[in-house]
Design a protein around this motif. Structure first.
Motif, PDB file in Angstrom:
ATOM      1  N   LEU A 111       0.822  -1.205   0.000  1.00  0.00           N
ATOM      2  CA  LEU A 111       0.000   0.000   0.000  1.00  0.00           C
ATOM      3  C   LEU A 111       0.858   1.257   0.000  1.00  0.00           C
ATOM      4  CD1 LEU A 111      -2.811  -1.072   2.501  1.00  0.00           C
ATOM      5  CD2 LEU A 111      -2.960  -0.923   0.004  1.00  0.00           C
ATOM      6  N   ARG A 112       1.966   1.234   0.731  1.00  0.00           N
ATOM      7  CA  ARG A 112       2.865   2.390   0.725  1.00  0.00           C
ATOM      8  C   ARG A 112       3.450   2.608  -0.656  1.00  0.00           C
ATOM      9  NH1 ARG A 112       5.086   0.703   5.833  1.00  0.00           N
ATOM     10  NH2 ARG A 112       6.893  -0.109   4.714  1.00  0.00           N
ATOM     11  N   ARG A 113       3.860   1.540  -1.303  1.00  0.00           N
ATOM     12  CA  ARG A 113       4.445   1.640  -2.655  1.00  0.00           C
ATOM     13  C   ARG A 113       3.416   2.180  -3.643  1.00  0.00           C
ATOM     14  NH1 ARG A 113       7.398   2.852  -6.494  1.00  0.00           N
ATOM     15  NH2 ARG A 113       8.144   1.332  -7.992  1.00  0.00           N
ATOM     16  N   PHE A 114       2.206   1.675  -3.571  1.00  0.00           N
ATOM     17  CA  PHE A 114       1.160   2.126  -4.487  1.00  0.00           C
ATOM     18  C   PHE A 114       0.839   3.593  -4.257  1.00  0.00           C
ATOM     19  CE2 PHE A 114      -3.278   2.711  -5.769  1.00  0.00           C
ATOM     20  CZ  PHE A 114      -3.204   2.270  -7.086  1.00  0.00           C
ATOM     21  N   ARG A 115       0.760   3.999  -2.993  1.00  0.00           N
ATOM     22  CA  ARG A 115       0.424   5.384  -2.678  1.00  0.00           C
ATOM     23  C   ARG A 115       1.535   6.338  -3.130  1.00  0.00           C
ATOM     24  NH1 ARG A 115      -3.198   7.844   0.613  1.00  0.00           N
ATOM     25  NH2 ARG A 115      -4.508   6.236  -0.307  1.00  0.00           N
ATOM     26  N   GLU A 116       2.783   5.910  -3.089  1.00  0.00           N
ATOM     27  CA  GLU A 116       3.886   6.748  -3.550  1.00  0.00           C
ATOM     28  C   GLU A 116       3.731   7.106  -5.027  1.00  0.00           C
ATOM     29  OE1 GLU A 116       7.329   4.470  -2.757  1.00  0.00           O
ATOM     30  OE2 GLU A 116       7.352   4.876  -0.597  1.00  0.00           O
ATOM     31  N   VAL A 117       3.266   6.148  -5.820  1.00  0.00           N
ATOM     32  CA  VAL A 117       3.165   6.348  -7.269  1.00  0.00           C
ATOM     33  C   VAL A 117       1.812   6.941  -7.658  1.00  0.00           C
ATOM     34  CG1 VAL A 117       3.273   5.187  -9.523  1.00  0.00           C
ATOM     35  CG2 VAL A 117       4.770   4.444  -7.652  1.00  0.00           C
ATOM     36  N   TYR A 118       0.751   6.527  -6.970  1.00  0.00           N
ATOM     37  CA  TYR A 118      -0.603   6.988  -7.301  1.00  0.00           C
ATOM     38  C   TYR A 118      -1.240   7.635  -6.059  1.00  0.00           C
ATOM     39  CZ  TYR A 118      -0.232   4.157 -11.535  1.00  0.00           C
ATOM     40  OH  TYR A 118       0.160   3.620 -12.735  1.00  0.00           O
ATOM     41  N   PRO A 119      -0.785   8.814  -5.671  1.00  0.00           N
ATOM     42  CA  PRO A 119      -1.283   9.437  -4.434  1.00  0.00           C
ATOM     43  C   PRO A 119      -2.749   9.834  -4.492  1.00  0.00           C
ATOM     44  CG  PRO A 119       0.104  10.968  -5.671  1.00  0.00           C
ATOM     45  CD  PRO A 119       0.258   9.629  -6.322  1.00  0.00           C
ATOM     46  N   SER A 120      -3.303  10.004  -5.690  1.00  0.00           N
ATOM     47  CA  SER A 120      -4.698  10.439  -5.817  1.00  0.00           C
ATOM     48  C   SER A 120      -5.668   9.280  -6.016  1.00  0.00           C
ATOM     49  CB  SER A 120      -4.841  11.437  -6.975  1.00  0.00           C
ATOM     50  OG  SER A 120      -4.049  12.585  -6.755  1.00  0.00           O
ATOM     51  N   VAL A 121      -5.156   8.065  -6.014  1.00  0.00           N
ATOM     52  CA  VAL A 121      -6.016   6.885  -6.139  1.00  0.00           C
ATOM     53  C   VAL A 121      -6.288   6.335  -4.744  1.00  0.00           C
ATOM     54  CG1 VAL A 121      -6.252   4.551  -7.063  1.00  0.00           C
ATOM     55  CG2 VAL A 121      -5.140   6.319  -8.433  1.00  0.00           C
ATOM     56  N   SER A 122      -7.538   6.340  -4.345  1.00  0.00           N
ATOM     57  CA  SER A 122      -7.900   5.780  -3.046  1.00  0.00           C
ATOM     58  C   SER A 122      -7.983   4.251  -3.143  1.00  0.00           C
ATOM     59  CB  SER A 122      -9.242   6.346  -2.577  1.00  0.00           C
ATOM     60  OG  SER A 122     -10.275   5.986  -3.480  1.00  0.00           O
ATOM     61  N   VAL A 123      -7.789   3.597  -2.027  1.00  0.00           N
ATOM     62  CA  VAL A 123      -7.832   2.131  -1.983  1.00  0.00           C
ATOM     63  C   VAL A 123      -8.981   1.692  -1.093  1.00  0.00           C
ATOM     64  CG1 VAL A 123      -6.616   0.015  -1.356  1.00  0.00           C
ATOM     65  CG2 VAL A 123      -5.355   1.931  -2.383  1.00  0.00           C
ATOM     66  N   GLU A 124      -9.859   0.866  -1.656  1.00  0.00           N
ATOM     67  CA  GLU A 124     -10.915   0.231  -0.879  1.00  0.00           C
ATOM     68  C   GLU A 124     -10.495  -1.218  -0.650  1.00  0.00           C
ATOM     69  OE1 GLU A 124     -14.641   0.658  -2.836  1.00  0.00           O
ATOM     70  OE2 GLU A 124     -14.693   2.841  -2.607  1.00  0.00           O
ATOM     71  N   LEU A 125     -10.220  -1.555   0.603  1.00  0.00           N
ATOM     72  CA  LEU A 125      -9.627  -2.847   0.938  1.00  0.00           C
ATOM     73  C   LEU A 125     -10.655  -3.808   1.507  1.00  0.00           C
ATOM     74  CD1 LEU A 125      -7.096  -4.637   1.351  1.00  0.00           C
ATOM     75  CD2 LEU A 125      -6.834  -3.541   3.591  1.00  0.00           C
ATOM     76  N   GLU A 126     -10.607  -5.040   1.029  1.00  0.00           N
ATOM     77  CA  GLU A 126     -11.433  -6.103   1.590  1.00  0.00           C
ATOM     78  C   GLU A 126     -10.545  -7.304   1.877  1.00  0.00           C
ATOM     79  OE1 GLU A 126     -15.461  -8.683   0.687  1.00  0.00           O
ATOM     80  OE2 GLU A 126     -15.169  -6.690  -0.144  1.00  0.00           O
ATOM     81  N   VAL A 127     -10.547  -7.745   3.132  1.00  0.00           N
ATOM     82  CA  VAL A 127      -9.792  -8.919   3.548  1.00  0.00           C
ATOM     83  C   VAL A 127     -10.779 -10.055   3.756  1.00  0.00           C
ATOM     84  CG1 VAL A 127      -8.219  -9.908   5.258  1.00  0.00           C
ATOM     85  CG2 VAL A 127      -8.055  -7.476   4.661  1.00  0.00           C
ATOM     86  N   GLY A 128     -10.555 -11.191   3.094  1.00  0.00           N
ATOM     87  CA  GLY A 128     -11.499 -12.297   3.212  1.00  0.00           C
ATOM     88  C   GLY A 128     -10.898 -13.603   2.747  1.00  0.00           C
ATOM     89  N   LEU A 129     -11.732 -14.622   2.723  1.00  0.00           N
ATOM     90  CA  LEU A 129     -11.316 -15.921   2.234  1.00  0.00           C
ATOM     91  C   LEU A 129     -11.179 -15.879   0.723  1.00  0.00           C
ATOM     92  CD1 LEU A 129     -13.630 -18.196   4.434  1.00  0.00           C
ATOM     93  CD2 LEU A 129     -11.221 -17.609   4.822  1.00  0.00           C
TER      94      LEU A 129
END
Length: 300
Positions: free
Chosen positions: A114-132
């Motif tokens: 997530l840190r790496r992605f945010r460094e390159v795409y700071p204006s793209v929000s992340v909606e996270l889902e953790v599941g099976l």
């Protein structure tokens, strides 16, 4: 020249409605309202002088012309991102990444991804889902998430699959429990007491069941948990031996709150993959999958 008669927002609306199957879902993903989505598509149709979508009660269908133009619309949006990427202005990409991951990734290298992605795409929000993994795969197939970081094998096609990493299993126990059981450790003796592991429907649990059946060993002492973190804590608390991915308990092994136990049987390693449909997602999703592969192979 088309000048400003056709906009990227109109094409995004058109692609979003087709890919997601409704104006409401497209509005949610694009961060706007359903009337705005409808207006953008109506304006696009008016400019082109063609009908792109049939709006029936409760459903949306492409016209023949709409189907022919969809792939081109996808390519235009893809190239628009490529243009910003070539200009090194990924910060101008204003969108969202709907990400589905399994708990093992969430407990190991997700934060670095997530840190790496945010460094390159700071204006793209992340909606996270953790599941099976089964739940994640279903949502990927129905367009509810853009990128799945999950285990194999697969019940549904995704479009693009990138191998990330192999995670072996190990047997572990709290030091006191391991010492109390001495050196006479085998699957026969292990399954006489509590054995902790994760979901009953995981590949490892199914392989354990087949092994026990072939050896005619009882399985009534196996404790299944949908939460890997809970399994780790119960093992640290001495509630039983545990079959867990080695990467998950690296810190506990280093601190000696858990010790590894040599047993004659282990299930197949977990194989992790990044999966997405390049025909339905923005270009940055493929870049994100590349980040996942890079980080997964850089260590725990």
């Amino acid at each position: 020249m088309i000048k400003s008669q056709i906009t990227l927002k109109q094409l995004e609306a058109f692609v979003g409605v087709v890919d997601l199957g409704s104006f409401r879902k497209a509005a949610s993903v694009l961060g706007t309202t359903q009337p705005n989505i409808s207006n953008r598509i109506s304006t696009l149709e008016e400019t082109l002088g063609v009908i792109l979508l049939h709006r029936d009660a409760g459903s949306v269908r492409q016209t023949e012309k709409g189907e022919a133009l969809l792939a081109i619309a996808h390519q235009i949006l893809w190239n628009a991102e490529a243009f910003l990427e070539a200009a090194e202005r990924q910060d101008l990409v204003d969108d969202r990444l709907r990400l589905g991951v399994t708990e093992l990734i969430a407990c190991t290298w997700l934060h670095r991804f997530l840190r790496r992605f945010r460094e390159v795409y700071p204006s793209v929000s992340v909606e996270l889902e953790v599941g099976l993994t089964g739940e994640i795969e279903k949502k990927l197939a129905t367009g509810q998430i853009d990128l799945a970081l999950q285990t194999g094998s697969f019940d549904r096609e995704a479009g693009r699959t990138i191998h990330l990493r192999t995670y072996p299993y190990i047997w572990v126990a709290a030091p006191a429990l391991a010492q109390a059981n001495g050196t006479n450790r085998s699957m026969v003796n292990l399954l006489k007491g509590p054995v902790l592991t994760h979901g009953r429907n995981t590949v490892a649990s199914k392989e354990l069941a087949r092994y026990a059946e072939a050896k005619r060993l009882a399985m009534n002492q196996v404790v299944y948990s949908s939460s890997l973190a809970s399994s780790v804590q119960m093992t640290v608390d001495g509630m039983g031996f545990a079959l867990l991915p080695a990467a998950l308990v690296r810190d506990q092994l280093q601190s000696r709150s858990l010790v590894q136990i040599d047993i004659e049987w282990l299930p197949s390693p977990l194989e992790f993959y990044a999966r997405f449909n390049p025909k339905r997602v923005p270009r940055f999703v493929e870049v994100a999958a590349g980040f996942a592969a890079e980080i997964a192979n850089s260590g725990n």
